[in-house]
Design a protein around this motif. Structure first.
Motif, PDB file in Angstrom:
ATOM      1  N   TYR A 210       0.847  -1.176   0.000  1.00  0.00           N
ATOM      2  CA  TYR A 210       0.000   0.000   0.000  1.00  0.00           C
ATOM      3  C   TYR A 210       0.891   1.237   0.000  1.00  0.00           C
ATOM      4  CZ  TYR A 210      -3.976  -2.939   1.511  1.00  0.00           C
ATOM      5  OH  TYR A 210      -4.954  -3.885   1.603  1.00  0.00           O
ATOM      6  N   SER A 211       0.304   2.386  -0.290  1.00  0.00           N
ATOM      7  CA  SER A 211       1.036   3.639  -0.110  1.00  0.00           C
ATOM      8  C   SER A 211       0.994   4.011   1.370  1.00  0.00           C
ATOM      9  CB  SER A 211       0.398   4.759  -0.932  1.00  0.00           C
ATOM     10  OG  SER A 211      -0.878   5.093  -0.419  1.00  0.00           O
ATOM     11  N   GLU A 212       1.923   4.846   1.788  1.00  0.00           N
ATOM     12  CA  GLU A 212       1.924   5.284   3.188  1.00  0.00           C
ATOM     13  C   GLU A 212       0.650   6.054   3.511  1.00  0.00           C
ATOM     14  OE1 GLU A 212       5.498   6.984   4.847  1.00  0.00           O
ATOM     15  OE2 GLU A 212       6.728   6.077   3.280  1.00  0.00           O
ATOM     16  N   ARG A 213       0.166   6.813   2.545  1.00  0.00           N
ATOM     17  CA  ARG A 213      -1.078   7.564   2.764  1.00  0.00           C
ATOM     18  C   ARG A 213      -2.238   6.609   3.019  1.00  0.00           C
ATOM     19  NH1 ARG A 213      -3.999  11.796  -1.472  1.00  0.00           N
ATOM     20  NH2 ARG A 213      -5.839  12.197  -0.191  1.00  0.00           N
ATOM     21  N   THR A 214      -2.284   5.509   2.266  1.00  0.00           N
ATOM     22  CA  THR A 214      -3.352   4.530   2.469  1.00  0.00           C
ATOM     23  C   THR A 214      -3.273   3.923   3.857  1.00  0.00           C
ATOM     24  OG1 THR A 214      -3.488   3.995   0.113  1.00  0.00           O
ATOM     25  CG2 THR A 214      -4.319   2.343   1.649  1.00  0.00           C
ATOM     26  N   ILE A 215      -2.073   3.600   4.305  1.00  0.00           N
ATOM     27  CA  ILE A 215      -1.895   3.045   5.651  1.00  0.00           C
ATOM     28  C   ILE A 215      -2.410   4.032   6.699  1.00  0.00           C
ATOM     29  CG2 ILE A 215      -0.206   2.330   7.391  1.00  0.00           C
ATOM     30  CD1 ILE A 215      -0.636   0.244   5.265  1.00  0.00           C
ATOM     31  N   LYS A 216      -2.034   5.299   6.549  1.00  0.00           N
ATOM     32  CA  LYS A 216      -2.481   6.325   7.498  1.00  0.00           C
ATOM     33  C   LYS A 216      -4.003   6.456   7.486  1.00  0.00           C
ATOM     34  CE  LYS A 216       1.765   9.094   7.265  1.00  0.00           C
ATOM     35  NZ  LYS A 216       2.353  10.386   6.833  1.00  0.00           N
ATOM     36  N   ASN A 217      -4.599   6.394   6.291  1.00  0.00           N
ATOM     37  CA  ASN A 217      -6.059   6.496   6.195  1.00  0.00           C
ATOM     38  C   ASN A 217      -6.749   5.305   6.830  1.00  0.00           C
ATOM     39  OD1 ASN A 217      -6.014   8.961   4.878  1.00  0.00           O
ATOM     40  ND2 ASN A 217      -6.122   8.073   2.828  1.00  0.00           N
ATOM     41  N   ILE A 218      -6.170   4.112   6.650  1.00  0.00           N
ATOM     42  CA  ILE A 218      -6.747   2.914   7.258  1.00  0.00           C
ATOM     43  C   ILE A 218      -6.732   3.027   8.782  1.00  0.00           C
ATOM     44  CG2 ILE A 218      -6.396   0.434   7.650  1.00  0.00           C
ATOM     45  CD1 ILE A 218      -5.386   0.261   4.750  1.00  0.00           C
ATOM     46  N   ILE A 219      -5.595   3.441   9.322  1.00  0.00           N
ATOM     47  CA  ILE A 219      -5.468   3.563  10.778  1.00  0.00           C
ATOM     48  C   ILE A 219      -6.399   4.648  11.306  1.00  0.00           C
ATOM     49  CG2 ILE A 219      -3.900   4.180  12.655  1.00  0.00           C
ATOM     50  CD1 ILE A 219      -1.629   2.945  11.022  1.00  0.00           C
ATOM     51  N   HIS A 220      -6.410   5.776  10.622  1.00  0.00           N
ATOM     52  CA  HIS A 220      -7.255   6.887  11.074  1.00  0.00           C
ATOM     53  C   HIS A 220      -8.736   6.502  11.010  1.00  0.00           C
ATOM     54  CE1 HIS A 220      -8.198  11.060  11.945  1.00  0.00           C
ATOM     55  NE2 HIS A 220      -9.115  11.006  10.988  1.00  0.00           N
ATOM     56  N   GLY A 221      -9.143   5.850   9.913  1.00  0.00           N
ATOM     57  CA  GLY A 221     -10.535   5.439   9.778  1.00  0.00           C
ATOM     58  C   GLY A 221     -10.943   4.431  10.839  1.00  0.00           C
ATOM     59  N   MET A 222     -10.046   3.491  11.135  1.00  0.00           N
ATOM     60  CA  MET A 222     -10.315   2.479  12.146  1.00  0.00           C
ATOM     61  C   MET A 222     -10.454   3.114  13.531  1.00  0.00           C
ATOM     62  SD  MET A 222      -7.811  -0.736  13.120  1.00  0.00           S
ATOM     63  CE  MET A 222      -6.382   0.362  13.102  1.00  0.00           C
ATOM     64  N   ILE A 223      -9.539   4.005  13.862  1.00  0.00           N
ATOM     65  CA  ILE A 223      -9.571   4.669  15.169  1.00  0.00           C
ATOM     66  C   ILE A 223     -10.834   5.507  15.315  1.00  0.00           C
ATOM     67  CG2 ILE A 223      -8.460   6.493  16.525  1.00  0.00           C
ATOM     68  CD1 ILE A 223      -5.760   5.378  15.621  1.00  0.00           C
ATOM     69  N   THR A 224     -11.188   6.234  14.264  1.00  0.00           N
ATOM     70  CA  THR A 224     -12.374   7.096  14.316  1.00  0.00           C
ATOM     71  C   THR A 224     -13.649   6.283  14.443  1.00  0.00           C
ATOM     72  OG1 THR A 224     -11.255   8.779  12.970  1.00  0.00           O
ATOM     73  CG2 THR A 224     -13.661   8.888  13.091  1.00  0.00           C
ATOM     74  N   ARG A 225     -13.805   5.254  13.608  1.00  0.00           N
ATOM     75  CA  ARG A 225     -15.036   4.462  13.604  1.00  0.00           C
ATOM     76  C   ARG A 225     -15.269   3.730  14.913  1.00  0.00           C
ATOM     77  NH1 ARG A 225     -13.751   1.010  10.260  1.00  0.00           N
ATOM     78  NH2 ARG A 225     -13.956  -0.914  11.454  1.00  0.00           N
ATOM     79  N   LEU A 226     -14.194   3.240  15.517  1.00  0.00           N
ATOM     80  CA  LEU A 226     -14.323   2.458  16.751  1.00  0.00           C
ATOM     81  C   LEU A 226     -14.235   3.314  18.010  1.00  0.00           C
ATOM     82  CD1 LEU A 226     -12.157  -0.651  15.763  1.00  0.00           C
ATOM     83  CD2 LEU A 226     -14.647  -0.410  15.686  1.00  0.00           C
ATOM     84  N   GLY A 227     -14.038   4.630  17.831  1.00  0.00           N
ATOM     85  CA  GLY A 227     -13.968   5.513  18.996  1.00  0.00           C
ATOM     86  C   GLY A 227     -12.728   5.312  19.835  1.00  0.00           C
ATOM     87  N   LEU A 228     -11.611   4.967  19.197  1.00  0.00           N
ATOM     88  CA  LEU A 228     -10.363   4.737  19.914  1.00  0.00           C
ATOM     89  C   LEU A 228      -9.566   6.029  20.006  1.00  0.00           C
ATOM     90  CD1 LEU A 228      -9.477   1.391  18.104  1.00  0.00           C
ATOM     91  CD2 LEU A 228     -10.619   1.665  20.314  1.00  0.00           C
ATOM     92  N   ARG A 229      -8.639   6.099  20.943  1.00  0.00           N
ATOM     93  CA  ARG A 229      -7.902   7.345  21.180  1.00  0.00           C
ATOM     94  C   ARG A 229      -6.671   7.475  20.290  1.00  0.00           C
ATOM     95  NH1 ARG A 229      -9.185   5.681  26.335  1.00  0.00           N
ATOM     96  NH2 ARG A 229      -7.091   4.849  26.671  1.00  0.00           N
ATOM     97  N   ASN A 230      -5.954   6.390  20.089  1.00  0.00           N
ATOM     98  CA  ASN A 230      -4.698   6.467  19.356  1.00  0.00           C
ATOM     99  C   ASN A 230      -4.303   5.055  18.912  1.00  0.00           C
ATOM    100  OD1 ASN A 230      -3.668   5.249  21.774  1.00  0.00           O
ATOM    101  ND2 ASN A 230      -3.350   7.298  22.627  1.00  0.00           N
ATOM    102  N   ARG A 231      -3.098   4.945  18.351  1.00  0.00           N
ATOM    103  CA  ARG A 231      -2.646   3.643  17.851  1.00  0.00           C
ATOM    104  C   ARG A 231      -2.494   2.618  18.971  1.00  0.00           C
ATOM    105  NH1 ARG A 231       1.616   4.464  12.864  1.00  0.00           N
ATOM    106  NH2 ARG A 231       0.343   5.932  11.646  1.00  0.00           N
ATOM    107  N   ALA A 232      -1.984   3.061  20.097  1.00  0.00           N
ATOM    108  CA  ALA A 232      -1.810   2.137  21.226  1.00  0.00           C
ATOM    109  C   ALA A 232      -3.158   1.599  21.690  1.00  0.00           C
ATOM    110  CB  ALA A 232      -1.098   2.853  22.374  1.00  0.00           C
TER     111      ALA A 232
END
Length: 244
Positions: A210-232
């Motif tokens: 994937y591109s780095e941008r795609t990875i960042k979008n995947i992580i950001h989307g996952m955190i936002t949708r699940l109501g998580l605070r950060n990567r940890a």
């Protein structure tokens, strides 16, 4: 922002003896006759990222043909429309929108955004919080902004075709991909496992092609949708749900 159609915004603002901060406008009732089918003043909250833009917008809205009532800071949660004018859409910008969407039992504000650009991920989040119109800052005149505000209150949306197409495609794809353990989609689970292994964004992008941008979008989307605070917190969620 094209202000060629405004009438001396800085002089008008000074004559009104109206002080505008960098992030919000404080004002009383708007003036002007009621046109365009409006039976009462449109209540508007204005948020801008610089005082010059805010002062120019206030001057035009106060002297424009439509009857607009700009609400002071203490009453902004009662506005029908939130007008956000920024150069770059940031986390703070999205936070303004989120607060407009979550404000008790009353109807949430419709949002008109004037900015340089907006990403696909930001668009999806903003639409979920009430975004009905996006205007490119460099090409939008104040009459266009006012028209978008009035149309927004009346329930009419105005989004660029390319952004609408992207939004529709992402929603279509999201419906087709079932959620797995922990409410995660397959590629989110893949990213989360690599994140738990200590890989950084570049390493995950290389590993998954994937591109780095795609990875960042995947992580950001996952955190936002699940109501998580950060990567940890996301890794902890994966552990609790048995994914990791």
């Amino acid at each position: 922002m094209d202000i060629k159609n405004s009438s001396c915004p800085h002089r008008c603002a000074a004559e009104m003896n109206h002080q505008v901060g960098p992030h919000e406008a404080h004002s009383g009732d708007g003036r002007g006759r009621c046109e365009g089918g409006l039976e009462r003043p449109l209540t508007l909250a204005l948020r801008a990222d610089d005082p010059i833009t805010a002062e120019a917008a206030v001057a035009y809205l106060r002297s424009g043909p439509q009857q607009v009532r700009l609400l002071p800071a203490g009453l902004q949660d009662q506005s029908e429309v939130l007008l956000v004018m920024v150069g770059e859409v940031t986390d703070e910008t999205l936070s303004w929108m989120r607060r407009a969407a979550v404000r008790g039992t009353g109807p949430r504000a419709r949002i008109v955004l004037v900015a340089e650009t907006i990403t696909e991920n930001q668009l999806i989040r903003a639409v979920g919080w009430g975004l009905t119109c996006f205007l490119h800052r460099q090409r939008a005149s104040f009459p266009q902004v006012l028209r978008a505000v009035v149309n927004s209150r009346e329930g009419r949306a105005e989004l660029p075709d390319t952004l609408v197409a992207s939004l529709v495609e992402q929603l279509r794809t999201a419906r087709q991909v079932p959620l797995g353990a922990g409410g995660l989609r397959p590629r989110e689970a893949d990213v989360l496992r690599l994140l738990a292994d200590g890989l950084d964004t570049a390493e995950m992008a290389s590993k998954l092609s994937y591109s780095e941008r795609t990875i960042k979008n995947i992580i950001h989307g996952m955190i936002t949708r699940l109501g998580l605070r950060n990567r940890a917190h996301a890794v902890a969620h994966g552990i609790r749900t048995g994914l990791i």
